[in-house]
Structure formats: C-alpha cells, structure tokens
Design an enzyme around this catalytic site. Sequence first.
Site, mmCIF file in Angstrom:
data_model
loop_
_atom_site.group_PDB
_atom_site.id
_atom_site.type_symbol
_atom_site.label_atom_id
_atom_site.label_comp_id
_atom_site.label_asym_id
_atom_site.label_seq_id
_atom_site.Cartn_x
_atom_site.Cartn_y
_atom_site.Cartn_z
ATOM 1 N N TRP A 39 47.765 -44.844 -4.379
ATOM 2 C CA TRP A 39 48.139 -43.650 -5.042
ATOM 3 C C TRP A 39 48.788 -42.262 -3.828
ATOM 4 O O TRP A 39 48.701 -41.358 -4.126
ATOM 5 C CB TRP A 39 46.964 -43.096 -5.768
ATOM 6 C CG TRP A 39 45.705 -43.163 -4.831
ATOM 7 C CD1 TRP A 39 45.124 -42.351 -3.773
ATOM 8 C CD2 TRP A 39 44.733 -44.297 -4.891
ATOM 9 N NE1 TRP A 39 43.950 -43.090 -3.205
ATOM 10 C CE2 TRP A 39 43.715 -44.106 -3.593
ATOM 11 C CE3 TRP A 39 44.648 -45.538 -5.692
ATOM 12 C CZ2 TRP A 39 42.668 -44.831 -3.480
ATOM 13 C CZ3 TRP A 39 43.774 -46.361 -5.289
ATOM 14 C CH2 TRP A 39 42.685 -46.145 -4.139
ATOM 15 N N ARG A 40 48.717 -43.026 -2.611
ATOM 16 C CA ARG A 40 49.519 -42.188 -1.826
ATOM 17 C C ARG A 40 50.994 -42.351 -1.526
ATOM 18 O O ARG A 40 51.312 -43.716 -1.049
ATOM 19 C CB ARG A 40 48.865 -42.321 -0.383
ATOM 20 C CG ARG A 40 47.277 -41.885 -0.449
ATOM 21 C CD ARG A 40 46.484 -42.117 0.842
ATOM 22 N NE ARG A 40 45.166 -41.763 0.634
ATOM 23 C CZ ARG A 40 44.221 -41.820 1.537
ATOM 24 N NH1 ARG A 40 44.396 -42.739 2.451
ATOM 25 N NH2 ARG A 40 43.203 -41.677 1.329
ATOM 26 N N ASP B 136 33.102 -34.399 -2.103
ATOM 27 C CA ASP B 136 32.472 -35.650 -2.737
ATOM 28 C C ASP B 136 31.579 -36.085 -1.718
ATOM 29 O O ASP B 136 31.137 -35.267 -0.585
ATOM 30 C CB ASP B 136 33.607 -36.511 -2.927
ATOM 31 C CG ASP B 136 34.299 -37.138 -1.812
ATOM 32 O OD1 ASP B 136 34.000 -36.756 -0.700
ATOM 33 O OD2 ASP B 136 34.856 -38.314 -1.964
ATOM 34 N N LEU C 119 35.183 -51.484 -14.493
ATOM 35 C CA LEU C 119 34.925 -50.284 -13.458
ATOM 36 C C LEU C 119 33.966 -49.608 -13.870
ATOM 37 O O LEU C 119 33.418 -48.763 -12.707
ATOM 38 C CB LEU C 119 36.328 -49.440 -13.867
ATOM 39 C CG LEU C 119 36.718 -48.585 -12.710
ATOM 40 C CD1 LEU C 119 36.883 -49.478 -11.359
ATOM 41 C CD2 LEU C 119 38.341 -48.182 -13.090
ATOM 42 N N CYS D 66 31.312 -31.424 16.690
ATOM 43 C CA CYS D 66 30.187 -31.753 15.994
ATOM 44 C C CYS D 66 28.736 -31.333 16.426
ATOM 45 O O CYS D 66 28.297 -31.932 17.331
ATOM 46 C CB CYS D 66 30.262 -33.340 15.926
ATOM 47 S SG CYS D 66 28.936 -34.058 14.414
ATOM 48 N N GLU E 177 41.610 -40.260 -8.490
ATOM 49 C CA GLU E 177 40.440 -39.544 -8.136
ATOM 50 C C GLU E 177 39.428 -39.853 -9.250
ATOM 51 O O GLU E 177 38.182 -39.786 -8.977
ATOM 52 C CB GLU E 177 40.737 -37.995 -8.022
ATOM 53 C CG GLU E 177 41.759 -37.570 -6.809
ATOM 54 C CD GLU E 177 40.903 -38.132 -5.475
ATOM 55 O OE1 GLU E 177 39.498 -37.984 -5.557
ATOM 56 O OE2 GLU E 177 41.481 -37.881 -4.607
ATOM 57 N N TYR F 116 35.003 -31.035 -8.225
ATOM 58 C CA TYR F 116 35.537 -31.906 -7.551
ATOM 59 C C TYR F 116 36.902 -32.564 -8.006
ATOM 60 O O TYR F 116 37.793 -32.259 -7.027
ATOM 61 C CB TYR F 116 34.475 -33.068 -7.004
ATOM 62 C CG TYR F 116 35.376 -34.181 -6.353
ATOM 63 C CD1 TYR F 116 35.326 -34.097 -4.941
ATOM 64 C CD2 TYR F 116 36.067 -35.149 -7.006
ATOM 65 C CE1 TYR F 116 36.378 -34.984 -4.181
ATOM 66 C CE2 TYR F 116 36.952 -36.214 -6.193
ATOM 67 C CZ TYR F 116 36.809 -35.770 -4.810
ATOM 68 O OH TYR F 116 37.685 -36.820 -4.060
ATOM 69 N N CYS G 178 33.114 -41.385 9.794
ATOM 70 C CA CYS G 178 31.953 -40.758 9.894
ATOM 71 C C CYS G 178 30.903 -41.254 8.765
ATOM 72 O O CYS G 178 30.445 -40.628 7.644
ATOM 73 C CB CYS G 178 31.978 -39.321 9.332
ATOM 74 S SG CYS G 178 30.553 -38.131 9.779
ATOM 75 N N THR H 209 33.009 -45.153 -7.312
ATOM 76 C CA THR H 209 33.518 -46.611 -6.995
ATOM 77 C C THR H 209 34.459 -46.761 -6.058
ATOM 78 O O THR H 209 35.164 -45.783 -5.456
ATOM 79 C CB THR H 209 34.295 -46.992 -8.492
ATOM 80 O OG1 THR H 209 33.717 -46.412 -9.610
ATOM 81 C CG2 THR H 209 34.791 -48.272 -8.521
ATOM 82 N N CYS I 183 35.962 -40.470 16.587
ATOM 83 C CA CYS I 183 35.881 -39.222 15.511
ATOM 84 C C CYS I 183 37.152 -38.132 16.409
ATOM 85 O O CYS I 183 36.627 -37.700 17.409
ATOM 86 C CB CYS I 183 34.821 -38.743 15.321
ATOM 87 S SG CYS I 183 34.741 -37.271 14.450
HETATM 88 N N1 ADE Z 1 37.841 -41.076 -2.436
HETATM 89 C C1 ADE Z 1 38.085 -39.956 -3.407
HETATM 90 N N2 ADE Z 1 39.307 -39.568 -3.047
HETATM 91 C C2 ADE Z 1 39.817 -40.547 -2.471
HETATM 92 C C3 ADE Z 1 41.117 -40.573 -1.888
HETATM 93 N N3 ADE Z 1 42.084 -39.952 -2.435
HETATM 94 N N4 ADE Z 1 41.628 -41.595 -1.107
HETATM 95 C C4 ADE Z 1 40.560 -42.568 -0.814
HETATM 96 N N5 ADE Z 1 39.268 -42.266 -1.018
HETATM 97 C C5 ADE Z 1 38.900 -41.593 -1.817
#
Ligand code: ADE
Length: 389
Positions: free
Chosen positions: A28-29, A144, A87, A214, A44, A126, A198, A50, A208
């Site tokens: 999804w990226r 989240d 799912l 931190c 999302e 969220y 983290c 999950t 990190c």
């Molecule tokens: N968990 C929630 N949103 C996410 C995202 N965009 N990419 C990876 N893990 C996620």
Amino acid sequence: MLVPAARRAAVRGKLLAWWDAGHRALPWRFPQDGADPYRVWLAEVMLQQTQVAVVVPYYRRFVARFPTLRALARGREEEVLALWSGLGYYARGRRLHAAAREALRRHGTLPASREALLALPGFGAYTAGAVASIAFAIPAPCVDGNVARVLSRLFLVEGAPAAKATRERLWALDAELVPRRRPGDFNQALIELGATVCGKPEPRCARCPLASLCAARRAGRERAVPPAAVRRAPTRIEVACAVIDRGGSLLLARRPPDGLFGGTWELPSTPVEVGEEPRAALERALDERLGLRVAAEDAVASVDRVLTHRMLRLTAFRCRLRASRRDARLRWIRDGELDALPLSTAMRRLLDACRSRFRTAGSARPSGGARSPGGVSTARSLRDQLLFD
Ligand code: ADE
C-alpha cells in the site's frame, strides 16, 4: 506547548531521515505513484488489530477485486465480507463497505478533510488521522499501539496507554509533533519505528534514530515503559452447531450484523451455557431464533479456536430437520458455493473437520447406508460426504 521547538525539530528531522534511508516496501506504499487515498484507507482498516504479514495477502486480493472506491461501493456486502473472511473483526469490513457508499454519495470520492472523514462509518480518530495525513498530506495526528509505545518512551509517559489521561497526553504530543511538511511520512515513520525498532517488550535502541532524544532510555526505563496491558483471562465459549443436510446441500445461517463474526455465514449454532446439554440447547435455540425444528444426533467434529478475548470450542452435531420456515437468514449451500461466502476461520475449520471426518472414516459415517463401499474418497465433494441418509 508540551514539546519545546528545538526538540520537536530534532525528532522530526531524525525520524524523517531514518524513513528516507529505507523502510519496508509494503504493497500500500506507492512512492512512485503517489498515495491512492482509497488504498491507504483500506490498508489502515485492515491493519487495525491485525499484523502486517497477515494483512498483505488479504490486501492484494481485495484490491484485485475492488481496485477503486467506486468498485467497492458497487460491490455486494457479502462479497466484501467473503474477501474479509479469516481477517477477523468483520464489522471493519462491513463499515468499510458502508463508508465507501456514503463517501461516493456525499462527496463523489474519499473527502480530503479530517472532519469529513470522521463523519463516515467506521472512521475514528486514528483512521481519520492516518488517511488525512498519508493520503492528503493534512497534518493530523494518529496514535495506534506502535505510536503510543514510541511516544511513551520518547517522552517518558508512564501511564497505561489505554487509560484516558495517558491517551489524551499521547495524542496531544503527537499533534504537536506532526509537521506541516510530510505529515504522512512522519506518521508512517513513527508507526514503522514502533513496529520494527521500538518493540514490545524489547526496544532495539542501538538501531533507533531517536535514541539520543529518548527520555525513557535516559532514565533507564525503556523496558518498563509503557506498562504491559493487563490481560483478562479469555472467556471460554462452547458453541453447538447443526449439520443439516438436504440432498448434499448444507443449511447455513447468517449471523446478526453486530457482534462476534457479524454478517458471516455459519452452521446454525448456539452458545451452550455451563451445565446445559449441547444437543438440547441447539434444538431449543434453533427453534426460538430461526424457526428450525431439528433433532440433534451424534457429534461429527469439533474445533478449538483462540481469539483475543475468547476461547471457542465449536462442536458440530448431525441434525435431522423436522420443520423449517422461509427466512432470509437461512440458505441451502452446495459445497462449491462455500468459498464465495463470508465464513469465519473457526467455521471454515469446522466445515473442513466435518469433511475430513467423512473422508477418513467411511465406515464411521453418522448413519448407516454408506453409499459407496470402502469409505469416502478424498476427491469427493462435501455434498457427497454429507449424504447421511
Ligand atoms: N500499521 C498501521 N498502519 C500501518 C502502515 N501504514 N504501515 C505499516 N503498518 C501499519
């Protein structure tokens, strides 16, 4: 201001540089195409409660069938839920579908406004923040579990993240940190940091980018913060299910839309109270709820399934149907049609267990009259395997 400007700038700069240096290539990226708001949203929703590795194949199947918001809005809810099968948290899938229809009706697309997103079914703070920032570059916070852990450590927030006061503080911190430039990358980087560096309970501070900033690390509290959630013991639930066969079709019932496995199909079932006799409970409940009069006979198969807060034991009983009435919640299903239906993993496993019982134990078929000598071959359909009488 909770975070001094210099600290804010340092956190943003280090985190974005870390993100730019490399992150997981998740489907999804789409850096080359720019974000597709519909796909960002879908991911999302799937990612709530999950894990990424579980989501990836579901996400791919879903976008192959419903590549756009419009396609999803036009789809049937049952097909949406069928793609969601396995799912979990099925209300997410139902609300996603409802929100796609609503967004199309009201806006013609997914709206580029946090407030307008929040007004759609299933959008909480969220999801609205994540979609607004990642898809529309709106500087909105989204916290989240991953982000809560990172911020709790970074700012040494000691309270349980689920507690109201802690939650408010973490959201306020995040709202101050999200930059006007690249808010989506910033939010994704915080999520990524929580997921890959983290960690819970072991932070990998050597890797990190924010280690030098931190507060928990400085205080030697990075393992203790945030405190582990107190898990209540899972509730044991015994469920009796009816295997009702008619000429090789099985009678399935649709679960109510709300609640556990909402909107999925199942062998007609009932929870069994402690001390109740499962067959009697099944006969009574099916009559009361669905107008099905059955005689429950022997147990055919049983499966256990552990959910977050529940331990389920599903037992299937062969039942003879004595009387039924027409009801939209009931449907006769042939074996080949099962894959197109929304089924919970628990129910799918129970159906599989029923199948293999008949496959491996031809002589132990529930009633006499085995139709083929030598048992039931593995190639036979559920239809054949469940021909009891
Ligand atoms: N968990 C929630 N949103 C996410 C995202 N965009 N990419 C990876 N893990 C996620």
